[in-house]
Design a protein around this motif. Structure first.
Motif, PDB file in Angstrom:
ATOM      1  N   GLY A 143       0.810  -1.212   0.000  1.00  0.00           N
ATOM      2  CA  GLY A 143       0.000   0.000   0.000  1.00  0.00           C
ATOM      3  C   GLY A 143       0.842   1.261   0.000  1.00  0.00           C
ATOM      4  N   ILE A 146       2.139   1.812  -3.493  1.00  0.00           N
ATOM      5  CA  ILE A 146       1.081   2.286  -4.396  1.00  0.00           C
ATOM      6  C   ILE A 146       0.870   3.786  -4.243  1.00  0.00           C
ATOM      7  N   TRP A 149       3.780   5.646  -5.806  1.00  0.00           N
ATOM      8  CA  TRP A 149       3.747   5.583  -7.274  1.00  0.00           C
ATOM      9  C   TRP A 149       2.594   6.412  -7.847  1.00  0.00           C
ATOM     10  N   TYR A 150       1.453   6.393  -7.144  1.00  0.00           N
ATOM     11  CA  TYR A 150       0.260   7.105  -7.615  1.00  0.00           C
ATOM     12  C   TYR A 150      -0.234   8.027  -6.495  1.00  0.00           C
ATOM     13  N   LYS A 154      -5.751   9.065  -7.145  1.00  0.00           N
ATOM     14  CA  LYS A 154      -5.609   7.818  -7.893  1.00  0.00           C
ATOM     15  C   LYS A 154      -5.079   6.707  -7.013  1.00  0.00           C
ATOM     16  N   GLY A 155      -4.096   7.019  -6.175  1.00  0.00           N
ATOM     17  CA  GLY A 155      -3.533   6.010  -5.283  1.00  0.00           C
ATOM     18  C   GLY A 155      -4.562   5.498  -4.296  1.00  0.00           C
ATOM     19  N   LEU A 157      -7.793   5.523  -4.691  1.00  0.00           N
ATOM     20  CA  LEU A 157      -8.796   4.753  -5.426  1.00  0.00           C
ATOM     21  C   LEU A 157      -8.334   3.311  -5.604  1.00  0.00           C
ATOM     22  N   ILE A 158      -7.045   3.123  -5.895  1.00  0.00           N
ATOM     23  CA  ILE A 158      -6.509   1.761  -6.036  1.00  0.00           C
ATOM     24  C   ILE A 158      -6.614   1.010  -4.711  1.00  0.00           C
ATOM     25  N   LEU A 159      -6.260   1.679  -3.611  1.00  0.00           N
ATOM     26  CA  LEU A 159      -6.347   1.025  -2.299  1.00  0.00           C
ATOM     27  C   LEU A 159      -7.781   0.618  -1.992  1.00  0.00           C
ATOM     28  N   ALA A 161     -10.165   0.042  -4.146  1.00  0.00           N
ATOM     29  CA  ALA A 161     -10.589  -1.020  -5.066  1.00  0.00           C
ATOM     30  C   ALA A 161     -10.154  -2.385  -4.541  1.00  0.00           C
ATOM     31  N   ILE A 162      -8.911  -2.469  -4.061  1.00  0.00           N
ATOM     32  CA  ILE A 162      -8.427  -3.726  -3.478  1.00  0.00           C
ATOM     33  C   ILE A 162      -9.232  -4.065  -2.224  1.00  0.00           C
TER      34      ILE A 162
END
Length: 396
Positions: A143, A146, A149-150, A154-155, A157-159, A161-162
């Motif tokens: 995490g 992530i 990197w983002y 956006k970062g 949102l990825i967290l 989503a997982i």
């Protein structure tokens, strides 16, 4: 395992980071970190109502589902609401999620205490927590990468989503739980049922002391991430690595404390976790003479050794040192008292950090943590020995 995945991604340093992204300041972050424990008061009413349930499992699944859905929905806030509504809507959803989580947590504790035999309880939870925290360390590290990197929305949102996938995987597993027979209290009225844990002197004295201790501890420990991210301006990946080091030591500690619990009482071992937690806070004072990264590493490793043991032993204290029929009310009373203390701690701590914005740099960086650490050590030595190690309850 999926529960640990989503809790790691939505809590700890990532929760602090998400709140900063939404526009929260230190006082609001302290409130959010504190408010979940305040809802533990609801457990007293839940413990009374659960006596009327024929099956605990169904109520546990419903309340757990509400907790997961509401918490996961907080990730949609930036996409649905205008910026000025981000924090208010988050507070509503997050609070509702943890009201449901308070109910499910009490029911889960009641069920698991009947599932795991007392003679293997300490070792079982030691092994269980070691495995789950190994996963948590991996998720923390991933995490942090992530978010580096983002950065920004956006970062997160990825967290989320997982986390949504993990929540969807977590809920069906509760249907596999057994529903062991529920031994009810012989008391059916509310106030007499509440008075039972209050009249148990060894239990209530220990609980009141642990509540006071948690107040001191939560003045600074939940705000470690805020101090690193916003005060010391450390990157997410480094903060994640600190939490990973804490988790790694905690994993070893779970196994060690679990094995020791087979030989020594919960209260005796609880006492010896306190100096480790105090030393973690005091270690921040080393920032005056040593580089930041080594000092924070030492602090988090001490915290992992202390808090891991404290949480595990306090849990065993709740479910192992209490009468089976009245256990839900004992659990609820412990959770309510310590919950109020742990609510006030971060709330006041967040305000102190806000007031320190105009203080000298050394006070902002480590002064408050050092002071609270000294107070914790004195409290453990002067009061903890008497309450946790005194009399017959200290028998090994």
């Amino acid at each position: 395992m999926p529960a640990v995945t989503y809790q790691t991604l939505l809590g700890g340093p990532f929760l602090t980071g998400y709140l900063l992204y939404l526009g929260a300041e230190s006082g609001m972050i302290g409130f959010v970190l504190a408010v979940t424990t305040f809802f533990n008061i609801i457990q007293i009413l839940t413990a009374y109502l659960v006596q009327r349930l024929q099956y605990r499992k169904k109520a546990m699944i419903i309340s757990t589902a509400l907790n997961r859905i509401l918490w996961g929905t907080t990730g949609l806030i930036p996409f649905v609401f205008d910026r000025e509504w981000w924090i208010p809507v988050f507070l509503v959803l997050y609070s509702a999620a943890f009201i449901a989580g308070t109910v499910s947590g009490m029911l889960w504790t009641s069920v698991i205490s009947d599932m795991v035999p007392a003679k293997v309880r300490g070792r079982y939870f030691g092994i269980r927590n070691t495995m789950l925290n190994a996963l948590g360390a991996v998720v923390l590290f991933a995490g942090g990468l992530i978010l580096d990197w983002y950065p920004g929305g956006k970062g997160f949102l990825i967290l989320f989503a997982i986390a949504w996938v993990a929540m969807a995987a977590n809920l069906p597993l509760f249907f596999l739980y057994p529903d062991p027979p529920f031994e009810r209290s012989k008391e059916t009225r509310f106030w007499p049922m509440v008075r039972k844990p209050l009249s148990d002197q060894p239990f209530i004295k220990s609980t009141l002391f642990l509540g006071g201790w948690l107040f001191l501890q939560t003045l600074v420990v939940p705000l470690y991430s805020y101090a690193m991210l916003d005060v010391l301006e450390i990157s997410y990946s480094v903060v994640s690595m600190m939490t990973v080091s804490q988790t790694a030591v905690m994993m070893i500690g779970f196994y060690v404390w679990g094995n020791l619990n087979a030989r020594f009482s919960n209260r005796t071992l609880l006492f010896w976790t306190l100096p480790l937690i105090a030393a973690s806070s005091m270690a921040w004072g080393l920032l005056s003479v040593l580089p930041v990264i080594p000092v924070l590493l030492v602090s988090h490793m001490l915290l992992g050794a202390g808090v891991g043991g404290f949480n595990q032993l306090a849990f065993n204290f709740m479910i192992g040192d209490t009468p089976k029929g009245d256990r839900p009310m004992f659990i609820a009373m412990y959770s309510a008292i310590t919950g109020v203390a742990a609510f006030l701690g971060p709330l006041i701590g967040g305000q102190v950090f806000k007031l320190l914005l105009d203080a000298p740099e050394w006070m902002q960086h480590y002064g408050f943590q050092l002071l609270v650490g000294v107070l914790m050590l004195l409290t453990a030595w002067l009061l903890g020995r008497r309450v946790l190690l005194g009399g017959k309850q200290a028998a090994l």
